[in-house]
Every structure is written in C-alpha cells, then in structure tokens.
Design an enzyme around this catalytic site. Structure first.
Site, PDB file in Angstrom:
ATOM      1  N   ASP A   1      -2.572  -2.356  -9.899  1.00  0.00           N
ATOM      2  CA  ASP A   1      -2.550  -2.717  -8.487  1.00  0.00           C
ATOM      3  C   ASP A   1      -2.616  -1.400  -7.722  1.00  0.00           C
ATOM      4  OD1 ASP A   1      -2.450  -5.144  -6.767  1.00  0.00           O
ATOM      5  OD2 ASP A   1      -0.975  -3.915  -5.754  1.00  0.00           O
TER       6      ASP A   1
ATOM      7  N   GLY B   1     -15.074   0.226  -3.645  1.00  0.00           N
ATOM      8  CA  GLY B   1     -14.053   0.146  -2.592  1.00  0.00           C
ATOM      9  C   GLY B   1     -14.229   1.212  -1.519  1.00  0.00           C
TER      10      GLY B   1
ATOM     11  N   LYS C   1     -14.148  11.878 -10.986  1.00  0.00           N
ATOM     12  CA  LYS C   1     -13.177  11.064 -10.244  1.00  0.00           C
ATOM     13  C   LYS C   1     -11.935  10.804 -11.104  1.00  0.00           C
ATOM     14  CE  LYS C   1     -12.227   6.586  -8.163  1.00  0.00           C
ATOM     15  NZ  LYS C   1     -12.628   5.222  -7.860  1.00  0.00           N
TER      16      LYS C   1
ATOM     17  N   HIS D   1      -5.900   8.613  -8.663  1.00  0.00           N
ATOM     18  CA  HIS D   1      -4.657   7.860  -8.824  1.00  0.00           C
ATOM     19  C   HIS D   1      -4.693   7.047 -10.124  1.00  0.00           C
ATOM     20  CE1 HIS D   1      -7.829   5.727  -6.848  1.00  0.00           C
ATOM     21  NE2 HIS D   1      -7.185   4.574  -6.806  1.00  0.00           N
ATOM     22  N   ARG D   2      -5.852   6.419 -10.400  1.00  0.00           N
ATOM     23  CA  ARG D   2      -5.952   5.576 -11.605  1.00  0.00           C
ATOM     24  C   ARG D   2      -5.975   6.436 -12.866  1.00  0.00           C
ATOM     25  NH1 ARG D   2      -9.494   2.955  -9.709  1.00  0.00           N
ATOM     26  NH2 ARG D   2      -8.114   1.399  -8.819  1.00  0.00           N
TER      27      ARG D   2
HETATM   28  P1  IMP Z   1      -6.051  -4.811  -5.900  1.00  0.00           P
HETATM   29  O1  IMP Z   1      -5.350  -3.751  -6.713  1.00  0.00           O
HETATM   30  O2  IMP Z   1      -6.906  -5.687  -6.749  1.00  0.00           O
HETATM   31  O3  IMP Z   1      -5.126  -5.527  -4.977  1.00  0.00           O
HETATM   32  O4  IMP Z   1      -7.148  -4.089  -4.986  1.00  0.00           O
HETATM   33  C1  IMP Z   1      -7.068  -2.775  -4.654  1.00  0.00           C
HETATM   34  C2  IMP Z   1      -8.095  -2.431  -3.587  1.00  0.00           C
HETATM   35  O5  IMP Z   1      -7.834  -1.089  -3.176  1.00  0.00           O
HETATM   36  C3  IMP Z   1      -9.530  -2.428  -4.114  1.00  0.00           C
HETATM   37  O6  IMP Z   1     -10.174  -3.651  -3.908  1.00  0.00           O
HETATM   38  C4  IMP Z   1     -10.171  -1.327  -3.265  1.00  0.00           C
HETATM   39  O7  IMP Z   1     -10.520  -1.828  -2.007  1.00  0.00           O
HETATM   40  C5  IMP Z   1      -9.009  -0.350  -3.085  1.00  0.00           C
HETATM   41  N1  IMP Z   1      -9.031   0.651  -4.167  1.00  0.00           N
HETATM   42  C6  IMP Z   1      -8.169   0.766  -5.206  1.00  0.00           C
HETATM   43  N2  IMP Z   1      -8.522   1.782  -6.017  1.00  0.00           N
HETATM   44  C7  IMP Z   1      -9.632   2.308  -5.477  1.00  0.00           C
HETATM   45  C8  IMP Z   1     -10.476   3.382  -5.891  1.00  0.00           C
HETATM   46  O8  IMP Z   1     -10.306   4.038  -6.920  1.00  0.00           O
HETATM   47  N3  IMP Z   1     -11.506   3.624  -5.066  1.00  0.00           N
HETATM   48  C9  IMP Z   1     -11.756   2.925  -3.919  1.00  0.00           C
HETATM   49  N4  IMP Z   1     -11.027   1.896  -3.523  1.00  0.00           N
HETATM   50  C10 IMP Z   1      -9.960   1.588  -4.291  1.00  0.00           C
END
Ligand code: IMP
Length: 197
Positions: A71, A153, A175, A180-181
């Site tokens: 998340d 995103g 990247k 963060h990931r």
């Molecule tokens: P969820 O974790 O599925 O609720 O969604 C997280 C949202 O944050 C994604 O749909 C993106 O819009 C944004 N997001 C999370 N990580 C990234 C990234 O590494 N790059 C760009 N957008 C991100």
C-alpha cells in the site's frame, strides 16, 4: 529454491516492480489472475501499513498461498500530506493516472513549496497466520509539468531532486534503487530471510 507469493493487487505497474525487485531475492510473485483469485479489498485502514495488511490477509485467505501486499501513496507537504492513502482514488474513480497528475498540478498551481515523498508499506501474510511488515520512503518534489513516460501513477511528476529527473525519466532499475518500494522490498526480503532462515 524460489518461494511463491500472490500479489494482493491488480496494478500491473506494481506487479512488474515487485517481480523485478524480489526475483533478486529468490521470491517469485504471481498475479491474482494466475492463481484464479479476483478480489476487491476495501482499504478502510487509516495508514499504509493497515491497508497493506488488510489486503495481504484477504488474498492469503482467498488463495491459500502466502500473499504480499503493497500500500503506497504520494504525500505532498503543501496538501498536508495528501493525497496520501487516497492517492489511487484522488479526484474520484473516473480519473486515470494522467488525470490525477493534472489534478495534482492544478491543486498546486502558484504553490512554491513543492516538497513531497512517496511512502510504501509492504505486508505479507502466510497461511499459518504469520505476518511480516516493512516500510520505505523516498523524498523528492513535485515538478511543474509532467516529464518522462516511464513507470506509472505520479511518476512523471515526482522529481528526485538529487538526480534532477522525475521517476518517469528513470529506468526501472534506477527507480527501484532509490524508490519507496525498492527500499521497503529490500527491508522485507531481509525480514523474510530471517523468518524462513
Ligand atoms: P494503492 O496502494 O493501490 O492504494 O495505490 C497507490 C497509488 O499511489 C497508486 O495507484 C499510484 O497512484 C500512487 N503510487 C504508489 N506508488 C507509486 C509509484 O511508485 N509511482 C507513482 N505513483 C505511485
């Protein structure tokens, strides 16, 4: 020997990043579709960690396999940390990634404070009830216009200040080395090694 996890997400951008980062640690990540599972988990938690755990547990229960969830979201200082846990739904269900980027830019119009960070919480749930969690963060700034077409995103808007490039202008490897990931998955892999070792 590689260990198989189902990813608790249908986001192809996340799947690609998880597979590429975790394969280096002997972890195989498969999509829910590959194991015949389709779920929509309501993200009712107030934090990235709570939402990740909700998703990991639901997919583990539905598939009978260890499940890994991410998340994550973008936290913008000038928006008091928003869109944060609402990053995927920013502006409502009808917007796509490009639309959400445009909305963010328009909400920051005239704003000179551009500081922001991405946060990522990883949660993993095993069929025997064990769980693991890990977190990662990447600091940067919101660009004044989208740059680059890599990633997903908000990547074209997230400026990595020290490189002078947005995430959208980096290769997947560049990247993941700073994201963060990437950081959360490296911490997760270390915990997994300790837990299984
Ligand atoms: P969820 O974790 O599925 O609720 O969604 C997280 C949202 O944050 C994604 O749909 C993106 O819009 C944004 N997001 C999370 N990580 C990234 C990234 O590494 N790059 C760009 N957008 C991100």
């Amino acid at each position: 020997m590689s260990m198989k996890f189902v990813l608790a997400s249908h986001n192809p951008g996340k799947l690609a990043e998880m597979q590429s980062i975790l394969s280096g640690y002997g972890v195989e990540v498969v999509s829910p579709a590959e194991v015949g599972v389709s779920l929509e988990v309501e993200e009712t938690g107030g934090t990235f960690g709570e939402n990740a755990m909700l998703k990991a547990k639901a997919y583990c229960e539905a598939s009978g396999l260890p499940a890994i969830a991410d998340d994550s979201g973008l936290c913008v200082d000038a928006l008091n940390g928003g869109p944060g846990v609402y990053s995927a739904r920013y502006g409502g269900e009808d917007l796509d990634d490009r639309g959400r980027c445009m909305l963010l830019l328009s909400n920051l119009r005239g704003q000179t404070t551009r500081a922001a960070h991405f946060s990522c919480a990883i949660a993993c749930a095993f069929p025997d009830g064990r769980t693991l969690t890990a977190e990662g963060r990447c600091d940067g700034a919101i660009a004044f216009a989208p740059l680059g077409d890599g990633g997903f995103g908000y990547d074209p808007l997230f400026l990595l200040t020290e490189k002078g490039k947005t995430f959208g202008q980096l290769s997947p490897e560049e990247k993941s080395a700073v994201s963060h990931r990437g950081k959360a998955l490296a911490a997760f892999a270390a915990e997994l090694g300790a837990c299984l070792g």
